[in-house]
Design a protein around this motif. Structure first.
Motif, PDB file in Angstrom:
ATOM      1  N   MET A   1       1.914   1.808  -3.594  1.00  0.00           N
ATOM      2  CA  MET A   1       0.836   2.229  -4.493  1.00  0.00           C
ATOM      3  C   MET A   1       0.308   3.619  -4.171  1.00  0.00           C
ATOM      4  SD  MET A   1      -1.329  -1.283  -5.135  1.00  0.00           S
ATOM      5  CE  MET A   1      -2.082  -1.211  -3.507  1.00  0.00           C
ATOM      6  N   LEU A   2       0.381   3.980  -2.884  1.00  0.00           N
ATOM      7  CA  LEU A   2      -0.182   5.275  -2.484  1.00  0.00           C
ATOM      8  C   LEU A   2       0.866   6.376  -2.408  1.00  0.00           C
ATOM      9  CD1 LEU A   2      -2.761   4.117   0.222  1.00  0.00           C
ATOM     10  CD2 LEU A   2      -3.111   4.487  -2.216  1.00  0.00           C
TER      11      LEU A   2
ATOM     12  N   MET B   1     -14.558   3.927 -11.361  1.00  0.00           N
ATOM     13  CA  MET B   1     -13.182   4.166 -10.890  1.00  0.00           C
ATOM     14  C   MET B   1     -12.151   3.928 -11.988  1.00  0.00           C
ATOM     15  SD  MET B   1     -13.220   2.753  -6.960  1.00  0.00           S
ATOM     16  CE  MET B   1     -13.164   1.055  -7.501  1.00  0.00           C
ATOM     17  N   LEU B   2     -12.459   3.014 -12.910  1.00  0.00           N
ATOM     18  CA  LEU B   2     -11.478   2.666 -13.935  1.00  0.00           C
ATOM     19  C   LEU B   2     -11.711   3.414 -15.243  1.00  0.00           C
ATOM     20  CD1 LEU B   2     -11.176  -1.179 -13.296  1.00  0.00           C
ATOM     21  CD2 LEU B   2      -9.798   0.668 -12.350  1.00  0.00           C
TER      22      LEU B   2
ATOM     23  N   ALA C   1      -4.452  -3.713  -4.851  1.00  0.00           N
ATOM     24  CA  ALA C   1      -5.118  -3.681  -3.544  1.00  0.00           C
ATOM     25  C   ALA C   1      -5.912  -4.961  -3.308  1.00  0.00           C
ATOM     26  CB  ALA C   1      -6.032  -2.456  -3.463  1.00  0.00           C
ATOM     27  N   LEU C   2      -6.652  -5.392  -4.331  1.00  0.00           N
ATOM     28  CA  LEU C   2      -7.481  -6.591  -4.156  1.00  0.00           C
ATOM     29  C   LEU C   2      -6.596  -7.836  -4.036  1.00  0.00           C
ATOM     30  CD1 LEU C   2     -10.462  -5.798  -6.563  1.00  0.00           C
ATOM     31  CD2 LEU C   2     -10.409  -5.655  -4.067  1.00  0.00           C
TER      32      LEU C   2
ATOM     33  N   ARG D   1      -5.091  -8.076  -0.690  1.00  0.00           N
ATOM     34  CA  ARG D   1      -6.048  -8.555   0.292  1.00  0.00           C
ATOM     35  C   ARG D   1      -6.225 -10.069   0.208  1.00  0.00           C
ATOM     36  NH1 ARG D   1      -9.447  -7.174   4.112  1.00  0.00           N
ATOM     37  NH2 ARG D   1     -11.270  -8.495   4.269  1.00  0.00           N
TER      38      ARG D   1
ATOM     39  N   ALA E   1      -9.456   5.407  -5.255  1.00  0.00           N
ATOM     40  CA  ALA E   1      -9.877   4.203  -5.979  1.00  0.00           C
ATOM     41  C   ALA E   1      -9.570   2.938  -5.181  1.00  0.00           C
ATOM     42  CB  ALA E   1      -9.195   4.143  -7.343  1.00  0.00           C
ATOM     43  N   VAL E   2      -8.421   2.926  -4.515  1.00  0.00           N
ATOM     44  CA  VAL E   2      -8.058   1.767  -3.694  1.00  0.00           C
ATOM     45  C   VAL E   2      -9.056   1.613  -2.539  1.00  0.00           C
ATOM     46  CG1 VAL E   2      -6.341   0.955  -2.023  1.00  0.00           C
ATOM     47  CG2 VAL E   2      -5.619   1.644  -4.318  1.00  0.00           C
TER      48      VAL E   2
ATOM     49  N   ALA F   1      -3.380  -0.075  -9.430  1.00  0.00           N
ATOM     50  CA  ALA F   1      -3.452   0.025  -7.969  1.00  0.00           C
ATOM     51  C   ALA F   1      -4.653  -0.734  -7.420  1.00  0.00           C
ATOM     52  CB  ALA F   1      -3.509   1.496  -7.550  1.00  0.00           C
ATOM     53  N   VAL F   2      -5.777  -0.656  -8.126  1.00  0.00           N
ATOM     54  CA  VAL F   2      -6.974  -1.379  -7.692  1.00  0.00           C
ATOM     55  C   VAL F   2      -6.708  -2.890  -7.740  1.00  0.00           C
ATOM     56  CG1 VAL F   2      -9.316  -1.987  -8.420  1.00  0.00           C
ATOM     57  CG2 VAL F   2      -8.676   0.409  -8.190  1.00  0.00           C
TER      58      VAL F   2
ATOM     59  N   TRP G   1       4.068   6.842  -7.390  1.00  0.00           N
ATOM     60  CA  TRP G   1       3.446   5.715  -8.100  1.00  0.00           C
ATOM     61  C   TRP G   1       3.250   6.070  -9.571  1.00  0.00           C
ATOM     62  CZ3 TRP G   1       2.625   0.784  -8.108  1.00  0.00           C
ATOM     63  CH2 TRP G   1       1.550   0.206  -8.802  1.00  0.00           C
TER      64      TRP G   1
ATOM     65  N   ALA H   1     -12.270   0.324  -4.015  1.00  0.00           N
ATOM     66  CA  ALA H   1     -12.221  -1.094  -4.408  1.00  0.00           C
ATOM     67  C   ALA H   1     -12.389  -1.992  -3.190  1.00  0.00           C
ATOM     68  CB  ALA H   1     -10.901  -1.399  -5.113  1.00  0.00           C
ATOM     69  N   LEU H   2     -11.701  -1.663  -2.100  1.00  0.00           N
ATOM     70  CA  LEU H   2     -11.786  -2.507  -0.903  1.00  0.00           C
ATOM     71  C   LEU H   2     -13.173  -2.406  -0.269  1.00  0.00           C
ATOM     72  CD1 LEU H   2      -8.238  -1.982   0.625  1.00  0.00           C
ATOM     73  CD2 LEU H   2      -9.085  -3.961  -0.619  1.00  0.00           C
TER      74      LEU H   2
ATOM     75  N   LEU I   1       2.005   4.351 -12.058  1.00  0.00           N
ATOM     76  CA  LEU I   1       0.953   3.727 -12.854  1.00  0.00           C
ATOM     77  C   LEU I   1      -0.394   4.282 -12.471  1.00  0.00           C
ATOM     78  CD1 LEU I   1       2.421   0.183 -12.590  1.00  0.00           C
ATOM     79  CD2 LEU I   1       2.540   1.721 -14.552  1.00  0.00           C
ATOM     80  N   GLY I   2      -1.381   3.877 -13.193  1.00  0.00           N
ATOM     81  CA  GLY I   2      -2.705   4.450 -13.014  1.00  0.00           C
ATOM     82  C   GLY I   2      -3.495   3.765 -11.926  1.00  0.00           C
ATOM     83  N   VAL I   3      -4.772   4.063 -11.956  1.00  0.00           N
ATOM     84  CA  VAL I   3      -5.713   3.579 -10.963  1.00  0.00           C
ATOM     85  C   VAL I   3      -5.917   2.067 -11.092  1.00  0.00           C
ATOM     86  CG1 VAL I   3      -8.164   3.658 -10.375  1.00  0.00           C
ATOM     87  CG2 VAL I   3      -6.883   5.776 -10.636  1.00  0.00           C
ATOM     88  N   GLU I   4      -6.016   1.579 -12.322  1.00  0.00           N
ATOM     89  CA  GLU I   4      -6.339   0.159 -12.516  1.00  0.00           C
ATOM     90  C   GLU I   4      -5.286  -0.746 -11.876  1.00  0.00           C
ATOM     91  OE1 GLU I   4      -8.367  -1.484 -16.114  1.00  0.00           O
ATOM     92  OE2 GLU I   4      -6.430  -2.444 -16.428  1.00  0.00           O
TER      93      GLU I   4
ATOM     94  N   VAL J   1      -5.228   7.607  -6.939  1.00  0.00           N
ATOM     95  CA  VAL J   1      -5.146   6.183  -6.666  1.00  0.00           C
ATOM     96  C   VAL J   1      -5.764   5.851  -5.304  1.00  0.00           C
ATOM     97  CG1 VAL J   1      -3.464   4.404  -6.107  1.00  0.00           C
ATOM     98  CG2 VAL J   1      -3.183   5.766  -8.174  1.00  0.00           C
TER      99      VAL J   1
ATOM    100  N   PHE K   1       0.830  -1.208   0.000  1.00  0.00           N
ATOM    101  CA  PHE K   1       0.000   0.000   0.000  1.00  0.00           C
ATOM    102  C   PHE K   1       0.862   1.254   0.000  1.00  0.00           C
ATOM    103  CE2 PHE K   1      -4.512  -0.864   0.100  1.00  0.00           C
ATOM    104  CZ  PHE K   1      -4.495  -2.242   0.120  1.00  0.00           C
TER     105      PHE K   1
END
Lengths: 218, 218
Positions: free
Chosen positions: A168-169, B168-169, A184-185, A188, B180-181, A180-181, A173, B184-185, A175-178, B177, A165
């Motif tokens: 990514m945060l 978000m994407l 994150a998943l 988890r 969006a993170v 990072a999403v 960072w 997503a969670l 890269l884009g949002v995708e 980010v 995290f």
């Protein structure tokens, strides 16, 4: 061939070991699929996930059959029911491996893990495999000392999760949002996998405890 | 006062209803904490999550006690064990409410939900509450028809979950980010909450089935 309570319970224990081995192998394949974008591995994970669920039902059915046929003592009953909890945690670990494989498939042939995160996820998958290996051994040998040693690996997983995290945060960072999403998943999934491994270990510790002592609040 | 099997089982059922009500109320408070950055609600959720775990242990202990004392028939035993599964799903729903509240606390006093996502999360929390309300009613009345009706709400949750990711994407996503993170969670917490509600409903359907018929593969 008639069997005593302990014989029947140890048969159930054998199925739990089989399940734990399958779970370990499945998460290995899921990690391979994730880190090498190997489509075949990802597909195999989905099939094995279904097999693990079948094993879970088998443990449940055997335990219910055992409990139904025998009048278990106040000490024997909780031990027997613990087998179902172990199976439930193992099944959930299998499901999490399936989630990892699905993430890999969703982005295929592109990698679901950004190059910036490959090292971290390789480390997480190693810790996951180490945890699963200890779960297999602890179940096979009913080894409470080994089971108690999982906390260290779980701490390692938590640290990697926090570092993920932080990367990514961070404002750097790239890269884009995708990405990072996805990260994150996926993070988890590995973290939860470790939590369930620790749960199983806790149950092994409970099982090794002499009858009459209180079980741990897991 | 001596009680028959059905009397004892219905006592356990009463505890499950209490648990389901507590779970519903807890997720409501978690959603309030999330959508209004209400610190007090978030704190209350953490306390209630612990209470829900206590109720789970109570159900387990009662069921094990019941199974240990009585020689249950092959029809009575699975019904009895199903109570533990219901309790486990409800406990997990309580944990997910705690995860939502923790997300709210982590960003407090800033909101954990970006303004762009407030409407979606308000809708998800409404669906979650509707599902929990049906779970309470289905458990209280052992109503299999009502329980079977949860699939529709679960579909609604899945749709909201997909829409969340689409927002978000999308290339138009105006936020960074971190938002969006978080999204997503949080989205995953609500989606899993719905999944566990559907599991509980499936168990209610199983319980309502005349003894001897096969249970559904949940």
């Amino acid at each position: 061939m008639p069997q005593g309570f302990h014989g029947e319970l140890s048969q159930v224990g054998g199925t739990l070991v089989t399940m734990a081995k399958a779970v370990r192998e499945t998460m290995r394949q899921a990690s391979t699929a994730l880190l090498t974008t190997d489509h075949t591995s990802a597909q195999l994970v989905l099939e094995r996930g279904a097999e693990i669920t079948v094993l879970f039902r088998l443990v449940e059915d055997r335990v219910y059959d055992l409990v139904g046929r025998r009048r278990l003592s106040p000490a024997e009953l909780p031990v027997t029911m613990t087998a179902v909890r172990v199976a439930a945690d193992l099944e959930r670990m299998g499901e999490l491996a399936v989630h990892v494989a699905r993430s890999a498939l969703r982005r295929h042939p592109a990698p679901a893990v950004a190059p910036e995160l490959t090292t971290l996820f390789a480390a997480m998958s190693e810790v996951a495999d180490r945890l699963a290996g200890k779960v297999v051994a602890a179940l096979a040998d009913q080894d409470a000392v080994l089971a108690a040693g999982l906390d260290q690996d779980d701490d390692a997983m938590d640290q990697l999760h926090r570092r993920l995290f932080a990367v990514m945060l961070s404002p750097d960072w790239p890269l884009g949002v995708e990405a990072a999403v996805d990260g994150a998943l996926l993070g988890r999934f590995y973290e939860r996998y470790a939590d369930h491994a620790v749960n199983v270990a806790g149950h092994v510790v409970d099982l090794a405890r002499p009858a009459g002592e209180a079980r741990s609040p897991r």
